[in-house]
Design an enzyme around this catalytic site. Structure first.
Site, PDB file in Angstrom:
ATOM      1  N   GLY A  73     -24.507  74.349  79.968  1.00 11.87           N
ATOM      2  CA  GLY A  73     -23.620  73.308  79.461  1.00 11.87           C
ATOM      3  C   GLY A  73     -23.459  72.163  80.454  1.00 11.87           C
ATOM      4  CG  ASN A 152     -12.319  74.546  79.808  1.00 11.67           C
ATOM      5  OD1 ASN A 152     -12.272  73.342  79.539  1.00 11.67           O
ATOM      6  ND2 ASN A 152     -12.123  74.993  81.033  1.00 11.67           N
ATOM      7  CB  SER A 200     -22.964  76.338  77.404  1.00 10.15           C
ATOM      8  OG  SER A 200     -23.377  77.348  78.311  1.00 10.15           O
ATOM      9  N   GLY A 201     -25.273  78.273  75.863  1.00  5.91           N
ATOM     10  CA  GLY A 201     -25.576  79.556  75.238  1.00  5.91           C
ATOM     11  C   GLY A 201     -24.574  80.651  75.559  1.00  5.91           C
ATOM     12  CB  CYS A 326      -8.135  81.118  90.953  1.00  6.15           C
ATOM     13  SG  CYS A 326      -8.957  81.305  89.389  1.00  6.15           S
TER      14      CYS A 326
HETATM   15  C1  LIG Z   1     -18.211  76.509  80.315  1.00  4.86           C
HETATM   16  C2  LIG Z   1     -18.029  75.076  80.014  1.00  4.86           C
HETATM   17  C3  LIG Z   1     -18.925  74.111  80.495  1.00  4.86           C
HETATM   18  C4  LIG Z   1     -20.056  74.460  81.417  1.00  4.86           C
HETATM   19  O1  LIG Z   1     -21.044  75.235  80.798  1.00  4.86           O
HETATM   20  P1  LIG Z   1     -22.061  76.065  81.741  1.00  4.86           P
HETATM   21  O2  LIG Z   1     -23.072  76.599  80.785  1.00  4.86           O
HETATM   22  O3  LIG Z   1     -21.261  77.143  82.382  1.00  4.86           O
HETATM   23  O4  LIG Z   1     -22.634  75.112  82.709  1.00  4.86           O
HETATM   24  C5  LIG Z   1     -18.720  72.810  80.141  1.00  4.86           C
HETATM   25  N1  LIG Z   1     -17.688  72.449  79.358  1.00  4.86           N
HETATM   26  C6  LIG Z   1     -16.812  73.338  78.861  1.00  4.86           C
HETATM   27  C7  LIG Z   1     -15.711  72.868  77.982  1.00  4.86           C
HETATM   28  C8  LIG Z   1     -16.946  74.688  79.176  1.00  4.86           C
HETATM   29  O5  LIG Z   1     -16.061  75.563  78.705  1.00  4.86           O
END
Ligand SMILES: *Cc1c(COP(=O)(O)O)cnc(C)c1O
Length: 386
Positions: A73, A152, A200-201, A326
């Site tokens: 992602g 997130n 993101s997968g 954290c």
């Molecule tokens: C997890 C996340 C990312 C990053 O994705 P990765 O595959 O871990 O690099 C980006 N944006 C949001 C909102 C996410 O939750």
């Protein structure tokens, strides 16, 4: 139940779905051909990548040729943002929000150091953006607007259609970090005014190491990775065939199961919220209850530390997330909760529970019971309590 993991941290990462593992296995074993090679053996890999592209596009209402596979992602976000900016070198202004994932937040801070001017949109106490503030920030110098689809930490869903319409009116490209939204809520790019969309997968039951970027046909794009002609020249490098096959399978599965996400998973989350807020005094739910992902609950308990809650949950095999930064080793509340102005006495005791279609009612009951006991015990010894 103690020797089993109860996984309530699906916004951090998800388990690989059995169907997804099944689909990718042949490409980790015998089907190792390079999709760019000419013989029939490699054609199997090429066909599998094409199929995954169609499956990914189908989940999003996009065309297959608008999908570029990446490694994660973060890469999808950075590729979209940098490809858009590099294609418009005369424009030096970017609009984004204070509640973005670090993938966008940190890149925005870097852009500021590199000479771009960045408008950081604020949010209200429920984490909501103001469309008026956004409209007021747009100018002739604006090269890109980047706002996440869903947050997130809180699960808040942002008004992507409305933001896209404001951008489209002014001819400004619009990037959406949809990593948390894809597979959880329906997304139809055939009608949404979005130019770039990142996913993101490993956030939708595919393994880590694969992502995708949607680039609307005709959107400005200057590639960063140059080399071979993979991904129509948008991202050179031999395709990670097993991972890409996995992502395609995960997208197809998500399309089939999105109804369950929005009924059964939502009901579990609502039960969790209802029980916790009833059983435990002095707690607040963070985010916008009317516009939230179906799987996410962010809740703050007064007088306790989020990290302490996590450690105690861990003893019962319950995995969850906290609302503090954290990862950096600090106990500062997260940038998202700070942007929302969550009161100090609450912000430190925040907990993120994020569910998936693999969670059960029994797990929700068990976690509720344990959490009530943990909060009781921590409050008895809390130095903050007056
Ligand atoms: C997890 C996340 C990312 C990053 O994705 P990765 O595959 O871990 O690099 C980006 N944006 C949001 C909102 C996410 O939750």
């Amino acid at each position: 139940m103690n020797n089993r993991i109860i996984y309530f941290d699906n916004n951090a990462t998800t388990g690989t779905a059995p169907e997804v593992l099944e689909a990718m296995l042949p490409f980790l074993k015998d089907q190792y051909g390079n999709p760019s090679s000419m013989y029939a053996f490699a054609g199997v890999s090429q066909k599998a990548v094409n199929k995954a592209r169609t499956q990914t596009a189908a989940l999003l209402g996009a065309r297959a040729e608008e999908i570029t596979f990446t490694s994660c992602g973060t890469e999808s976000d950075a590729t979209a943002i940098m490809a858009a900016l590099r294609a418009q070198p005369d424009k030096k202004h970017v609009v984004t929000s204070r509640v973005e994932h670090p993938a966008v937040l940190t890149l925005g801070q870097h852009l500021e150091k590199e000479g771009w001017s960045v408008t950081w949109l604020g949010v209200d106490d429920k984490g909501r953006l103001s469309l008026d503030e956004l409209a007021g920030a747009l100018s002739k110098d604006t090269a890109l607007v980047s706002v996440m689809f869903a947050n997130n930490e809180t699960g808040n869903i942002y008004p992507v259609a409305e933001i896209g319409a404001l951008c489209r009116d002014r001819g400004i490209p619009f990037h959406v970090d949809a990593v948390q939204a894809v597979g959880k809520i329906p997304i139809d790019l055939s009608s949404l005014p979005v130019d770039y969309l990142a996913l993101s997968g490993h956030k939708l039951h595919a393994p880590k190491g694969v992502g995708a970027l949607y680039v609307r046909r005709g959107a400005p794009f200057r590639p960063f990775l140059r080399g071979g002609h993979q991904e129509r020249g948008r991202r050179a490098g031999t395709e990670a065939v097993p991972n890409i096959v996995a992502l395609g399978a995960a997208c197809e599965l998500a399309a089939a199961r999105i109804g369950e996400e929005n009924t059964r998973v939502r009901a579990l989350r609502d039960t969790l919220q209802q029980r916790l807020t009833t059983d435990i005094p002095d707690c607040i739910v963070n985010g916008d209850p009317d516009n939230r992902l179906p799987n996410t609950l962010n809740i703050s308990f007064k007088y306790v530390e989020g990290e302490a809650i996590l450690l105690h949950l861990d003893r019962y095999g319950i995995c969850a997330g906290s609302g503090s930064a954290c990862t950096s080793g600090s106990l500062e509340p997260s940038h998202v909760l700070r942007a929302m102005g969550v009161p100090f006495t609450y912000a430190h005791g925040s907990l993120r529970l994020s569910l998936s279609r693999y969670n059960t009612r029994e797990e929700v009951d068990y976690a509720t019971e344990k959490l009530s006991q943990i909060i009781d015990r921590l409050r008895e010894i809390s130095p903050f309590k007056e």
